[in-house]
Scaffold this active site. Structure first.
Site, PDB file in Angstrom:
ATOM      1  N   ASP A  44      34.883  43.767  40.545  1.00  0.00           N
ATOM      2  CA  ASP A  44      34.523  42.952  41.723  1.00  0.00           C
ATOM      3  C   ASP A  44      33.004  42.734  41.830  1.00  0.00           C
ATOM      4  OD1 ASP A  44      35.134  41.464  43.985  1.00  0.00           O
ATOM      5  OD2 ASP A  44      36.380  43.013  44.891  1.00  0.00           O
TER       6      ASP A  44
ATOM      7  N   ASP B 150      38.424  34.716  47.548  1.00  0.00           N
ATOM      8  CA  ASP B 150      39.750  35.323  47.719  1.00  0.00           C
ATOM      9  C   ASP B 150      40.773  34.353  48.311  1.00  0.00           C
ATOM     10  OD1 ASP B 150      38.617  37.658  46.865  1.00  0.00           O
ATOM     11  OD2 ASP B 150      39.128  38.806  48.662  1.00  0.00           O
TER      12      ASP B 150
END
Ligand SMILES: *[C@@H]1O[C@H](CO)[C@@H](O)[C@H](O)[C@H]1NC(C)=O
Ligand SMILES: *[C@@H]1O[C@H](CO)[C@@H](O)[C@H](O)[C@H]1NC(C)=O
Ligand SMILES: *[C@@H]1O[C@H](CO)[C@@H](O)[C@H](O)[C@H]1NC(C)=O
Ligand SMILES: *[C@@H]1O[C@H](CO)[C@@H](O)[C@H](O)[C@H]1NC(C)=O
Length: 428
Positions: free
Chosen positions: A185, A240
């Protein structure tokens, strides 16, 4: 063939045919040399593959998009080793594992908030008391693979220790646990460019000698399709996903832009599936799954597979749609037509092995509509007959289709087909 056809195009045609017909290894090798594996000029014009197979990481993984499950979309931080074990059990008992969903991926929150005495990552002792090695053994015992999560920053998004400047130690720890996949991430990244932060983990993973799928998650910030092919096996192209129609459609459009860069070894990643999480209708989830499959997106289930409705199972277990995603040609399908007001009557399509073409008729308008297309508009021959398979009805249409094709599609729904050249019965 016409007289005087130059030899070079013929040679290229033979090479590309050979690539299509050969086993995966040769195809990957052809892909690595950037050979566009499409059979006709019409297909090559519509489905640019000029960037396919470039910048290959070549770690032997991701010859087709990854499939599996990830904890984040449904559970977020509410995870523990019992849940992961039960999920592995459920993937097997529901038949999803047999369909190819083999990665069991733990997202953020598995680790303790601080590193240990030797500066090593520690599993959270409350939620993962048996440790990750024991979980990996369990998951492997089911014939599945285990994925883990870290961050190319000083902390993960949920403020657990990140792996920036700890790449070697963390990669070797993951390998020693038997981890098969890393999602990496982008939080708390100190403003350092992704191009600097992501390659050190690639090298660290490689040094372990263990094949570990490397999934980049820099949210599409620095257009990773342009450079990540030599860094990871997949790269997120967007922020996202949310469990809404708006988010899903926005992400599909953003991911579409990078279609020419996907290919065996490295895939565009429009984020994980929301199918089964409750925020969209059955039709919308069917469209989500169809388009993700067509775009050669990773098929990572994001719901609670221990407790799925029959509608969710029907969507996620559609073998024919999964086969489109896992087709060895590995060319990302894309948006070809948008008709009507705001272009909301959409046709998406993508080439498959064996001279077949996958076509999705996607109604993004707010009422039922007919979507029709002329076959050449998607790269098919306007005077040939095609056998057409409906992948949601699991029926082959009869008689064969010539020149045009269309269907009535409900609002937000998506119909999906595979077109195969019909075998000619005439000998002339
Ligand atoms: C593990 O997580 C699941 C999902 O959040 C939860 O339902 C369950 O109570 C948790 N179990 C333990 C032992 O904490
Ligand atoms: C490491 O990188 C080399 C060179 O790209 C590659 O051939 C090899 O398969 C990689 N090994 C692993 C374990 O990823
Ligand atoms: C299973 O899912 C339904 C919604 O589809 C929900 O109402 C129910 O609480 C869930 N059961 C468990 C045990 O999580
Ligand atoms: C779609 O076309 C069929 C056949 O022409 C017609 O009967 C039907 O009313 C049309 N549907 C819509 C929503 O326009």
């Amino acid at each position: 063939m016409a007289m005087g056809t130059p030899r070079l195009p013929l040679l290229l045609l033979l090479i590309s045919l050979a690539a299509v017909l050969s086993p995966t290894g040769t195809l990957a090798a052809a892909a690595a040399r950037g050979i566009a594996p499409l059979g006709t000029a019409a297909l090559r014009r519509l489905y640019d593959t000029s960037n396919y197979g470039r910048l290959q990481l070549n770690n032997g993984l991701a010859l087709v998009p990854q499939m599996g499950w990830n904890s984040w979309n449904f559970f977020a931080c509410n995870i523990n080793e019992t849940l992961i074990r039960e999920t592995a059990d459920a993937l097997v008992s529901t038949g999803l594992a047999d369909l190819g969903y083999n990665y069991v991926n733990i997202d953020d929150c598995w680790s303790y908030v601080k590193r240990g005495k030797k500066d090593q990552l520690l599993p959270d002792p409350k939620t993962f008391p048996s440790g990750i090695k024991s979980l990996a053994d369990y998951v492997h015992g089911k014939g599945l693979k285990l994925g883990i999560y870290s961050d190319a920053g000083v902390f993960t998004c949920q403020v657990r220790p990140g792996s920036l400047h700890h790449e070697k130690d963390d990669a070797s720890l993951f390998a020693s646990w038997g981890v098969d996949y890393l999602k990496y991430d982008n939080c708390y990244n100190l403003g350092i460019k992704p191009k600097e932060r992501y390659p050190p983990m690639r090298d660290a993973l490689n040094t372990t000698g263990r094949q570990i799928f490397y999934s980049l998650c820099e949210w599409g910030q620095d257009d990773p399709a342009l450079w990540a092919g030599k860094v990871g096996n997949s790269w997120r192209t967007t922020d996202d996903i949310q469990d809404t129609w708006k988010s899903m459609t926005d992400i599909a459009d953003k991911n579409n832009k990078w279609a020419s860069y996907a290919g065996p070894g490295g895939w565009n990643d429009p984020d994980m599936l929301e199918v089964g999480n409750g925020g969209m209708t059955f039709a919308e989830y069917r469209a989500h799954f169809s388009i993700w499959a067509l775009m050669k997106a990773p098929l990572l289930i994001g719901c609670d597979v221990r407790n799925m409705t029959s509608e969710t199972v029907e969507i996620l277990s559609n073998k024919e749609v999964i086969q489109v995603n896992q087709d060895r040609l590995g060319v990302q399908g894309r948006r070809i037509l948008g008709q009507g007001k705001d272009g909301c009557r959409e046709v998406w399509a993508g080439p498959l092995s064996g001279n077949r073409l996958a076509v999705a008729l996607w109604n993004r308008c707010s009422a039922t509509t007919n979507i029709t297309m002329k076959l050449p508009a998607v790269g098919l021959d306007g005077s040939s007959a095609y056998s057409v398979r409906d992948l949601w009805k699991h029926e082959t249409l009869s008689p064969n289709v010539v020149a045009t094709f269309g269907a009535q599609v409900n609002a937000h729904d998506c119909k999906m087909y595979v077109f195969t050249p019909a075998v000619s019965v005439s000998a002339s």
